[in-house]
Design an enzyme around this catalytic site. Structure first.
Site, mmCIF file in Angstrom:
data_model
loop_
_atom_site.group_PDB
_atom_site.id
_atom_site.type_symbol
_atom_site.label_atom_id
_atom_site.label_comp_id
_atom_site.label_asym_id
_atom_site.label_seq_id
_atom_site.Cartn_x
_atom_site.Cartn_y
_atom_site.Cartn_z
ATOM 1 N N GLY A 177 -48.986 53.481 -59.623
ATOM 2 C CA GLY A 177 -47.900 53.092 -58.722
ATOM 3 C C GLY A 177 -46.698 52.498 -59.455
ATOM 4 N N GLN A 178 -45.706 52.077 -58.667
ATOM 5 C CA GLN A 178 -44.448 51.586 -59.253
ATOM 6 C C GLN A 178 -44.695 50.420 -60.215
ATOM 7 O OE1 GLN A 178 -41.832 49.335 -56.748
ATOM 8 N NE2 GLN A 178 -40.017 49.731 -57.992
ATOM 9 N N ASP B 104 -56.759 54.957 -60.988
ATOM 10 C CA ASP B 104 -56.034 55.251 -59.744
ATOM 11 C C ASP B 104 -56.823 56.311 -58.994
ATOM 12 O OD1 ASP B 104 -52.879 54.502 -58.961
ATOM 13 O OD2 ASP B 104 -53.745 56.192 -57.859
ATOM 14 N N ILE B 105 -56.518 56.462 -57.713
ATOM 15 C CA ILE B 105 -57.232 57.473 -56.921
ATOM 16 C C ILE B 105 -56.789 58.887 -57.304
ATOM 17 C CG2 ILE B 105 -55.636 57.512 -54.946
ATOM 18 C CD1 ILE B 105 -58.314 57.428 -53.212
ATOM 19 N N TYR C 200 -49.009 45.308 -43.117
ATOM 20 C CA TYR C 200 -48.989 44.973 -44.544
ATOM 21 C C TYR C 200 -48.893 43.451 -44.728
ATOM 22 C CZ TYR C 200 -46.831 44.728 -49.253
ATOM 23 O OH TYR C 200 -46.517 44.435 -50.550
HETATM 24 C C1 AKB Z 1 -42.277 46.535 -49.314
HETATM 25 O O1 AKB Z 1 -41.070 46.724 -49.085
HETATM 26 O O2 AKB Z 1 -43.170 46.777 -48.494
HETATM 27 C C2 AKB Z 1 -42.671 45.930 -50.646
HETATM 28 C C3 AKB Z 1 -42.772 44.441 -50.588
HETATM 29 C C4 AKB Z 1 -41.572 43.616 -50.395
HETATM 30 O O3 AKB Z 1 -43.847 43.916 -50.718
HETATM 31 N N1 AKB Z 1 -41.723 46.319 -51.646
#
Ligand code: AKB
Length: 321
Positions: free
Chosen positions: A11-12, A34-35, A142
């Site tokens: 990832g990034q 990684d997957i 998230y």
């Molecule tokens: C997102 O935008 O979801 C992420 C973060 C701020 O955790 N880059």
């Protein structure tokens, strides 16, 4: 000598962290996983395992195979994608964390790095210079997973002595690997489009201010907190971390200093609501005083570096094709 496993190394952030950890610990002591194997730079530059972060047995086998003592768990579904797949985001973000916390509790690993995010904050949080300890009512899946994860990290540290360390990353800007599925992704896309098309349609409105950071600073913060003595890490949920804050309009002005005919337009989508629920700026004084955190890049320095590196990257790929 540490034996390190990075989960989510393609990832990034994972890809640049892998490179840095290989410099610090030596190629033979760092296993990237990684997957998928799509990031050939990460796959071909040292030890690599295909690994699903959700699969407890596979994670355990990998840790035993290489005698791993330190895990960086970078696999996660970010804010924008998480809104499209809430249950998948919960499954990946929570279960991968439980797996490594439980393996540390069993004594298989000694140290964990787990990233949190500014997404733990919500619309009821004070949005300017957001304090370390404050109201946290995140509105995204998230953000909920990161907030709950922080509670579990602190719990495993207090109850079982697990050495877990964490940072609340702001939006991270980098040129090597694209971000995927975040709300702050515009601040990377804009540089690519400025170079390739000289214009960019932004999915956030012009005055949306968010906390941001250049990748080199994010990597420096991550390696610093992991190298700090355990007694210096007084916060075991996650540290506020900050560098700069800006709006799409600010970044466009900064780009125009290098590409005068660059044009930006605005067409906010569902990510605007997410951005509006997050802080504009962060008070990271605890990180600065506990383990001497200090950022290096401001917006102008970051823009200069992004444009320099991306122009080089695009002109060399044109030569190849
Ligand atoms: C997102 O935008 O979801 C992420 C973060 C701020 O955790 N880059």
């Amino acid at each position: 000598m540490s034996k390190v496993l990075i989960i989510g190394a393609a990832g990034q952030i994972g890809s640049e962290l892998t490179q840095k950890l290989r410099e610090i610990h030596g190629n033979d002591n760092v296993v990237a996983s990684d997957i998928n194997r799509s990031n050939t730079q990460v796959v071909n530059s040292g030890l690599f395992e295909t690994l699903d972060a959700k699969d407890f047995d596979a994670v355990k086998r990998c840790i035993e195979k290489y005698n791993i003592d330190t895990v960086y768990l970078m696999a996660a579904m970010l804010s924008a994608t998480g809104e499209k797949h809430p249950m998948m985001a919960w499954d990946l973000n929570m279960n991968s964390l439980f797996h490594v916390l439980n393996l540390a509790k069993e004594g298989l690993i000694k140290k964990i790095f787990w990233p949190s995010s500014i997404a733990v904050f919500g619309p009821t949080t004070p949005s300017v210079e957001t304090p370390q300890h404050t109201i946290m009512e995140p509105t995204t899946v998230y953000g909920i997973t990161k907030q709950v994860g922080e509670r579990w990290c602190e719990y495993f540290h207090k109850q079982y002595g697990v050495d877990v360390r964490s940072l609340r990353y702001p939006g991270i800007i980098s040129w090597k690997t694209m971000p995927g599925g975040g709300t702050t992704d515009y601040a990377v896309e804009i540089y690519h489009k400025a170079i390739t098309h000289k214009n960019y349609e932004c999915f956030l409105s012009e005055n949306t201010e968010l906390p941001m950071m250049f990748m080199d600073d994010a990597i420096k913060a991550t390696t610093s907190i992991m190298q700090a003595p355990s007694e210096a890490i007084k916060i075991r949920s996650s540290y506020n971390l900050a560098a700069i804050s800006f709006t799409p309009e600010h970044i466009a002005t900064s780009i125009k200093k290098h590409i005068p005919d660059f044009e930006i337009s605005y067409n906010p989508d569902f990510r605007q609501n997410i951005a509006d629920s997050w802080p504009k700026s962060i008070d990271d004084s605890s990180a600065r005083s506990d383990w001497n955190w200090k950022h290096d890049y401001n917006l102008e320095q970051l823009t200069k570096e992004m444009i320099f590196q991306l122009e080089k990257k695009y002109s060399s790929s044109e030569k190849v094709s």
